[in-house]
Design a protein around this motif. Structure first.
Motif, short mmCIF file in Angstrom:
data_model
loop_
_atom_site.label_atom_id
_atom_site.label_comp_id
_atom_site.label_asym_id
_atom_site.label_seq_id
_atom_site.Cartn_x
_atom_site.Cartn_y
_atom_site.Cartn_z
N GLY A 91 -21.32 31.52 -0.50
CA GLY A 91 -21.72 32.92 -0.15
C GLY A 91 -20.32 33.65 0.27
O GLY A 91 -20.38 34.89 -0.33
N ILE A 92 -19.51 33.09 0.91
CA ILE A 92 -18.36 33.90 1.16
C ILE A 92 -17.54 34.00 -0.28
O ILE A 92 -16.98 35.45 -0.29
N GLY A 93 -17.60 33.18 -1.09
CA GLY A 93 -16.90 33.37 -2.35
C GLY A 93 -17.58 34.76 -3.03
O GLY A 93 -16.98 35.24 -3.80
N LEU A 94 -18.91 34.98 -2.99
CA LEU A 94 -19.42 35.88 -3.78
C LEU A 94 -19.27 37.16 -2.91
O LEU A 94 -18.96 38.12 -3.67
N VAL A 95 -19.75 37.52 -1.65
CA VAL A 95 -19.23 38.46 -1.12
C VAL A 95 -17.81 39.04 -1.00
O VAL A 95 -17.38 40.21 -0.90
N GLY A 96 -16.87 38.04 -0.86
CA GLY A 96 -15.61 38.34 -0.83
C GLY A 96 -15.08 38.83 -2.24
O GLY A 96 -14.23 39.49 -2.15
N ASN A 97 -15.75 38.57 -3.14
CA ASN A 97 -15.33 39.17 -4.43
C ASN A 97 -16.26 40.42 -4.85
O ASN A 97 -15.83 41.11 -5.88
N ALA A 98 -17.08 40.77 -4.07
CA ALA A 98 -18.08 41.90 -4.21
C ALA A 98 -17.14 43.29 -3.98
O ALA A 98 -15.97 43.07 -3.30
N ASP A 99 -17.49 44.13 -4.26
CA ASP A 99 -16.82 45.62 -4.29
C ASP A 99 -17.13 46.34 -2.80
O ASP A 99 -16.30 46.98 -2.55
N ALA A 100 -18.32 46.01 -2.32
CA ALA A 100 -18.71 46.66 -1.12
C ALA A 100 -19.82 45.58 -0.85
O ALA A 100 -20.40 44.79 -1.32
N ILE A 101 -19.75 45.82 0.66
CA ILE A 101 -20.72 44.84 1.46
C ILE A 101 -21.81 45.73 2.46
O ILE A 101 -21.15 46.34 3.38
#
Length: 254
Positions: free
Chosen positions: A109-119
């Motif tokens: 999950g960290i891999g996904l949100v860490g690569n997102a543009d905004a959280i």
């Protein structure tokens, strides 16, 4: 169940992960997620993608049960490659990706949100990498995009989690809202982004990725090599088995 895509309003696609009971994803799930994000971002009418999840939490990482019940290293290799593809799909999505996070966001999950543009996160959201407790290594690349370097290392070594409010103070979470307002808040941000010129948004995404100081694909792939080393040494299986049995693996002293 699985991974689904909807278009609730003009310019915004929502990719939802629903893999009960805790959104711990199988090898196939990771690849399905990668395909869904890439496909949504490639649609000419889409200008922003919202990545969200159903159920108790956003993501609990890889399905360790699948890994342990599969003989040999096929599931391990599949999970590593699947995570690599899913993380890359979020990062390389042609349009901005907004992650809407609730409950637990762990491991992959960290891999996904860490690569997102905004959280955008719910008040109950927690973030962490329990990798050392699971006999794995990885996603420090992405945690380092959320918190300062020394905090990242401390969280990594201890397997502790941080709250959405703490990440908001570090500037990596855009907004923290009550759980029931999460979808609305994520869609509001996506709507604001999607109001921009679609061609310019795509250019902006490519430009921002191009000036990143760290090549996230190469950095994460480097980390994955140490996961394979831990497996070859027999360390990983011991910790995964202990996790599934509810016990604690005893670390050999060297």
């Amino acid at each position: 169940m699985g991974v689904s895509t909807s278009v609730p309003e003009k310019g915004v696609a929502v990719v939802t992960v629903d893999s009960p009971p805790v959104n711990a994803l199988t090898v196939r799930d990771w690849y399905d997620l990668a395909t869904a994000v890439r496909t949504a971002g490639a649609r000419s009418e889409v200008r922003c993608v919202v990545l969200t999840a159903a159920g108790r939490g956003f993501n609990a990482g890889v399905d360790i049960k699948e890994m342990q019940r599969t003989a040999g290293h096929e599931a391990l290799i599949g999970a590593n490659r699947g995570c690599f593809e899913a993380f890359a799909a979020v990062y390389e999505c042609e349009v901005p990706v907004v992650a809407a996070v609730h409950g637990f966001c762990l491991g992959g999950g960290i891999g996904l949100v860490g690569n997102a543009d905004a959280i955008v996160a719910a008040e109950d959201a927690t973030f962490g990498l329990p990798e050392l407790d699971r006999g794995a290594l990885g996603a420090a690349t992405h945690l380092a995009r959320l918190v300062p370097q020394h905090l990242m290392r401390t969280l990594y070594y201890t397997s502790r989690t941080v709250t959405a409010a703490e990440l908001h103070r570090h500037g990596s979470v855009w907004q923290v809202v009550p759980r029931e307002q999460l979808t609305q808040a994520a869609l509001e941000l996506a709507r604001e982004i999607a109001a921009k010129d679609g061609r310019l948004l795509r250019l902006a995404k490519a430009a921002l990725n191009g000036i990143d100081p760290v090549d996230v694909r190469r950095s994460y792939r480097y980390e994955q090599g140490f996961t394979f080393e831990a497996n070859l040494a027999g360390i990983a299986d011991r910790h995964r088995d202990a996790f599934l049995s509810g016990s604690t693996a005893t670390e050999e002293q060297r």
